[in-house]
Design an enzyme around this catalytic site. Structure first.
Site, PDB file in Angstrom:
ATOM      1  CB  THR A 281      10.009   4.875   0.579  1.00  0.00           C
ATOM      2  OG1 THR A 281       9.813   6.287   0.575  1.00  0.00           O
ATOM      3  CG2 THR A 281       9.429   4.339   1.888  1.00  0.00           C
ATOM      4  CG  ASP A 282      12.587   9.593   0.129  1.00  0.00           C
ATOM      5  OD1 ASP A 282      11.425   9.133   0.214  1.00  0.00           O
ATOM      6  OD2 ASP A 282      12.847  10.614  -0.538  1.00  0.00           O
ATOM      7  CD  GLU A 283       6.878   9.154   2.077  1.00  0.00           C
ATOM      8  OE1 GLU A 283       6.129   9.058   3.062  1.00  0.00           O
ATOM      9  OE2 GLU A 283       6.474   9.399   0.936  1.00  0.00           O
TER      10      GLU A 283
ATOM     11  N   GLY B 123       0.677  16.050   9.451  1.00  0.00           N
ATOM     12  CA  GLY B 123       2.058  15.567   9.636  1.00  0.00           C
ATOM     13  C   GLY B 123       2.910  15.662   8.385  1.00  0.00           C
TER      14      GLY B 123
ATOM     15  CE1 TYR C  20       4.328   3.422   1.400  1.00  0.00           C
ATOM     16  CE2 TYR C  20       5.428   5.536   1.730  1.00  0.00           C
ATOM     17  CZ  TYR C  20       5.326   4.327   1.062  1.00  0.00           C
ATOM     18  OH  TYR C  20       6.220   4.019   0.072  1.00  0.00           O
TER      19      TYR C  20
ATOM     20  CD  GLU D 298      -3.004  -0.853   0.167  1.00  0.00           C
ATOM     21  OE1 GLU D 298      -3.242   0.314  -0.199  1.00  0.00           O
ATOM     22  OE2 GLU D 298      -3.582  -1.847  -0.310  1.00  0.00           O
TER      23      GLU D 298
ATOM     24  NE  ARG E  26       0.192  13.696   2.393  1.00  0.00           N
ATOM     25  CZ  ARG E  26       0.986  13.235   1.412  1.00  0.00           C
ATOM     26  NH1 ARG E  26       2.301  13.198   1.585  1.00  0.00           N
ATOM     27  NH2 ARG E  26       0.484  12.822   0.272  1.00  0.00           N
TER      28      ARG E  26
ATOM     29  CE  LYS F 125       8.007   0.444   1.350  1.00  0.00           C
ATOM     30  NZ  LYS F 125       7.822  -0.662   0.366  1.00  0.00           N
TER      31      LYS F 125
HETATM   32  P1  NAD Z   1       1.547   1.133  -6.509  1.00  0.00           P
HETATM   33  O1  NAD Z   1       0.571   1.481  -5.434  1.00  0.00           O
HETATM   34  O2  NAD Z   1       1.419   1.746  -7.852  1.00  0.00           O
HETATM   35  O3  NAD Z   1       1.557  -0.465  -6.727  1.00  0.00           O
HETATM   36  C1  NAD Z   1       1.510  -1.370  -5.683  1.00  0.00           C
HETATM   37  C2  NAD Z   1       1.217  -2.750  -6.267  1.00  0.00           C
HETATM   38  O4  NAD Z   1       1.204  -3.689  -5.185  1.00  0.00           O
HETATM   39  C3  NAD Z   1      -0.126  -2.862  -6.964  1.00  0.00           C
HETATM   40  O5  NAD Z   1       0.000  -3.540  -8.188  1.00  0.00           O
HETATM   41  C4  NAD Z   1      -0.981  -3.641  -5.977  1.00  0.00           C
HETATM   42  O6  NAD Z   1      -1.998  -4.412  -6.601  1.00  0.00           O
HETATM   43  C5  NAD Z   1       0.071  -4.517  -5.317  1.00  0.00           C
HETATM   44  N1  NAD Z   1      -0.347  -4.965  -3.979  1.00  0.00           N
HETATM   45  C6  NAD Z   1      -0.890  -4.213  -2.976  1.00  0.00           C
HETATM   46  N2  NAD Z   1      -1.167  -4.992  -1.920  1.00  0.00           N
HETATM   47  C7  NAD Z   1      -0.785  -6.245  -2.236  1.00  0.00           C
HETATM   48  C8  NAD Z   1      -0.808  -7.491  -1.539  1.00  0.00           C
HETATM   49  N3  NAD Z   1      -1.300  -7.604  -0.292  1.00  0.00           N
HETATM   50  N4  NAD Z   1      -0.308  -8.581  -2.168  1.00  0.00           N
HETATM   51  C9  NAD Z   1       0.195  -8.492  -3.447  1.00  0.00           C
HETATM   52  N5  NAD Z   1       0.212  -7.361  -4.135  1.00  0.00           N
HETATM   53  C10 NAD Z   1      -0.262  -6.236  -3.549  1.00  0.00           C
HETATM   54  O7  NAD Z   1       2.974   1.421  -5.874  1.00  0.00           O
HETATM   55  P2  NAD Z   1       4.299   1.973  -6.556  1.00  0.00           P
HETATM   56  O8  NAD Z   1       4.271   3.450  -6.544  1.00  0.00           O
HETATM   57  O9  NAD Z   1       4.549   1.240  -7.812  1.00  0.00           O
HETATM   58  O10 NAD Z   1       5.376   1.533  -5.453  1.00  0.00           O
HETATM   59  C11 NAD Z   1       5.991   0.252  -5.516  1.00  0.00           C
HETATM   60  C12 NAD Z   1       6.928   0.088  -4.345  1.00  0.00           C
HETATM   61  O11 NAD Z   1       7.897   1.121  -4.352  1.00  0.00           O
HETATM   62  C13 NAD Z   1       6.236   0.187  -2.981  1.00  0.00           C
HETATM   63  O12 NAD Z   1       6.829  -0.762  -2.132  1.00  0.00           O
HETATM   64  C14 NAD Z   1       6.551   1.600  -2.506  1.00  0.00           C
HETATM   65  O13 NAD Z   1       6.586   1.666  -1.105  1.00  0.00           O
HETATM   66  C15 NAD Z   1       7.919   1.804  -3.107  1.00  0.00           C
HETATM   67  N6  NAD Z   1       8.278   3.185  -3.411  1.00  0.00           N
HETATM   68  C16 NAD Z   1       7.445   3.979  -4.150  1.00  0.00           C
HETATM   69  C17 NAD Z   1       7.824   5.276  -4.474  1.00  0.00           C
HETATM   70  C18 NAD Z   1       6.955   6.167  -5.331  1.00  0.00           C
HETATM   71  O14 NAD Z   1       7.309   7.331  -5.528  1.00  0.00           O
HETATM   72  N7  NAD Z   1       5.844   5.709  -5.856  1.00  0.00           N
HETATM   73  C19 NAD Z   1       9.048   5.764  -4.010  1.00  0.00           C
HETATM   74  C20 NAD Z   1       9.878   4.937  -3.242  1.00  0.00           C
HETATM   75  C21 NAD Z   1       9.482   3.638  -2.946  1.00  0.00           C
HETATM   76  O1  TDX Z   2      -3.228  16.445  -3.894  1.00  0.00           O
HETATM   77  C1  TDX Z   2      -2.060  16.538  -3.459  1.00  0.00           C
HETATM   78  N1  TDX Z   2      -1.537  17.775  -3.210  1.00  0.00           N
HETATM   79  C2  TDX Z   2      -0.280  17.982  -2.725  1.00  0.00           C
HETATM   80  O2  TDX Z   2       0.134  19.123  -2.515  1.00  0.00           O
HETATM   81  C3  TDX Z   2      -1.218  15.378  -3.207  1.00  0.00           C
HETATM   82  C4  TDX Z   2      -1.737  13.988  -3.465  1.00  0.00           C
HETATM   83  C5  TDX Z   2       0.051  15.603  -2.726  1.00  0.00           C
HETATM   84  N2  TDX Z   2       0.509  16.852  -2.478  1.00  0.00           N
HETATM   85  C6  TDX Z   2       1.888  17.038  -1.976  1.00  0.00           C
HETATM   86  C7  TDX Z   2       2.264  16.152  -0.804  1.00  0.00           C
HETATM   87  C8  TDX Z   2       3.740  15.922  -1.010  1.00  0.00           C
HETATM   88  O3  TDX Z   2       4.483  16.999  -0.460  1.00  0.00           O
HETATM   89  O4  TDX Z   2       2.770  16.636  -3.037  1.00  0.00           O
HETATM   90  C9  TDX Z   2       3.916  15.946  -2.529  1.00  0.00           C
HETATM   91  C10 TDX Z   2       3.964  14.547  -3.148  1.00  0.00           C
HETATM   92  O5  TDX Z   2       2.859  13.828  -2.623  1.00  0.00           O
HETATM   93  P1  TDX Z   2       2.622  12.270  -2.985  1.00  0.00           P
HETATM   94  O6  TDX Z   2       2.587  12.107  -4.462  1.00  0.00           O
HETATM   95  O7  TDX Z   2       1.459  11.799  -2.190  1.00  0.00           O
HETATM   96  O8  TDX Z   2       3.998  11.619  -2.509  1.00  0.00           O
HETATM   97  P2  TDX Z   2       4.724  11.566  -1.093  1.00  0.00           P
HETATM   98  O9  TDX Z   2       3.787  11.739   0.027  1.00  0.00           O
HETATM   99  O10 TDX Z   2       5.897  12.494  -1.171  1.00  0.00           O
HETATM  100  O11 TDX Z   2       5.216  10.034  -1.100  1.00  0.00           O
HETATM  101  C11 TDX Z   2       5.758   9.462  -2.308  1.00  0.00           C
HETATM  102  O12 TDX Z   2       7.133   9.335  -2.265  1.00  0.00           O
HETATM  103  C12 TDX Z   2       7.682   8.305  -1.512  1.00  0.00           C
HETATM  104  C13 TDX Z   2       5.110   8.122  -2.646  1.00  0.00           C
HETATM  105  O13 TDX Z   2       3.704   8.251  -2.660  1.00  0.00           O
HETATM  106  C14 TDX Z   2       5.538   7.046  -1.741  1.00  0.00           C
HETATM  107  O14 TDX Z   2       5.014   5.785  -2.138  1.00  0.00           O
HETATM  108  C15 TDX Z   2       7.017   6.981  -1.774  1.00  0.00           C
HETATM  109  O15 TDX Z   2       7.462   6.038  -0.847  1.00  0.00           O
END
Ligand code: NAD
Ligand code: TDX
Length: 341
Positions: A124-126, A276, A151, A83, A274, A155
């Site tokens: 993730t860096d978070e 926090g 979240y 998630e 948001r 992680k």
């Molecule tokens: P996403 O939400 O687009 O995709 C997540 C995928 O995981 C989906 O296909 C979903 O169906 C699957 N999934 C969810 N719950 C599951 C479960 N219980 N069993 C099997 N599959 C399940 O996410 P994303 O943005 O592609 O991120 C992928 C990974 O990278 C995550 O672990 C996230 O924490 C990490 N990450 C994301 C970002 C970012 O900017 N999006 C940055 C750093 C790390």
């Molecule tokens: O509607 C919005 N308005 C807004 O100002 C949304 C959805 C976000 N934001 C801001 C919040 C953040 O400062 O934009 C920035 C980016 O938000 P997100 O896309 O929700 O990303 P963030 O919370 O930074 O987390 C992302 O980076 C690390 C990914 O969702 C994570 O999965 C990843 O681990």
């Protein structure tokens, strides 16, 4: 390594990684284990070679399903399943704990039981919390954990379990920690694709708080290339920070998208912050650069150009992503309907 078990491979980053792997390793075989939640999208797998890529629908937290799908002889598990959206974790954290924490432990156990050679955790860096707005402060691999959202906490817990599996059982593990990804096929709950799809439809872009929060953006394929290098060359037990040295304030991102689309900046709407909300993320990727020889290929300008072009050419993908349950989430999060100008 030739046989890969990829979890979450129908999501945004996982599907990009599957594409890269099938291209880079012509003889490899991929099992893509994905629960197909709201974020998992079969459209993301269109055109992939079915003889070398098999999708298995299953939940990473369900031990029996994982063991049934994990074939002996699997060389590596790459765990993308999660998630992944901070705002959803603030609305309700249960699924985050189940998938991100329990799911990771189930996969680690299964890796040991089936003799998988390497386990790569996509983190993730978070997990490191928020940096001050001082341009000399960066996240390194030695920064202290300080997760601020449910979240991020889930992680962080997952990373601790990976570390423990390495330390206690000698499992060969690697962790990659990346910043904010952008690119094709990102679900429009995340800021960049949400802002882009809203602006393309002349709908307002919701900016949280003062819009000055800083994120470190990376093009998704650059992240995937780093994961592939870490899988091949990373040291057992190591963590690698992945970042493109590309910090931008959220308002700058919104303005860049509007300018590129030729839309007015008046589409920006400041909305409630948001809870926090982390102020700044910034990654020092020196270890990945020196040990893995990794460098991003895209600049911010070229990555944004490719991303915008993809969304413009794939309006059906966006329409489908913005339908169904997305509409309920959007109303709950923003208090307005999708499509409201
Ligand atoms: P996403 O939400 O687009 O995709 C997540 C995928 O995981 C989906 O296909 C979903 O169906 C699957 N999934 C969810 N719950 C599951 C479960 N219980 N069993 C099997 N599959 C399940 O996410 P994303 O943005 O592609 O991120 C992928 C990974 O990278 C995550 O672990 C996230 O924490 C990490 N990450 C994301 C970002 C970012 O900017 N999006 C940055 C750093 C790390
Ligand atoms: O509607 C919005 N308005 C807004 O100002 C949304 C959805 C976000 N934001 C801001 C919040 C953040 O400062 O934009 C920035 C980016 O938000 P997100 O896309 O929700 O990303 P963030 O919370 O930074 O987390 C992302 O980076 C690390 C990914 O969702 C994570 O999965 C990843 O681990």
């Amino acid at each position: 390594m030739n046989r890969f078990f990829i979890t979450g491979g129908a999501g945004f980053i996982g599907s990009a990684f599957v594409r890269l792997l099938l291209e880079e390793r012509p003889s490899c075989n991929v099992t893509n284990f994905d629960a197909l939640t709201y974020a998992g999208n079969m459209d993301n797998l269109e055109g992939l070679d079915k003889t070398r890529h098999q999708l298995v629908q299953g939940d990473v937290a369900a031990r029996d399903s994982v063991l049934a799908a994990l074939e002996s002889g699997t060389d590596a598990i790459i765990n993308f399943a999660a998630e992944s959206h901070v705002d959803r974790s603030i609305l309700s954290a249960d699924e985050f704990l189940r998938t991100n924490i329990l799911g990771t432990q189930v996969l680690l156990d299964a890796a040991r039981e089936c003799g998988v050679r390497r386990f790569l955790q996509v983190s993730t860096d978070e997990v490191l919390g928020s940096l001050p707005e001082d341009e000399t402060a960066y996240f390194t691999e030695n920064s202290a954990f300080a997760p601020n959202s449910p979240y991020a906490a889930s992680k962080a817990a997952a990373e601790h379990l990976v570390r423990a599996a390495h330390h206690t059982f000698g499992l060969d593990t690697v962790v990659t920690r990346c910043g904010n990804n952008y690119g094709p096929r990102q679900f429009p709950e995340k800021f960049l694709p949400l802002a882009l799809s809203n602006a393309m439809n002349d709908e307002p872009i919701p900016l949280y708080g003062d819009g000055q929060n800083v994120r470190d953006w990376i093009y998704v394929m650059d992240h995937c290339r780093a994961i592939l290098l870490a899988l091949r060359q990373g040291h057992a037990g190591a963590v690698y920070n992945i970042g493109a040295r590309n910090e931008h304030r959220n308002i700058e991102v919104a303005e860049s998208l509007l300018d590129a689309l030729g839309k007015p900046r008046s589409l920006i709407r400041f909305v409630k912050d948001r809870l926090g909300h982390d102020r700044r993320y910034a990654i020092d990727p020196s270890r990945a650069e020196s040990e893995l020889g990794w460098r991003p290929l895209e600049t911010w300008e070229s990555g944004l150009r490719k991303t915008i072009a993809w969304y413009q050419e794939n309006s059906r993908w966006i329409e489908r992503a913005r339908s169904g349950a997305y509409r309920d989430y959007y109303k709950q999060q923003y208090g307005t309907e999708v499509g409201a100008a």
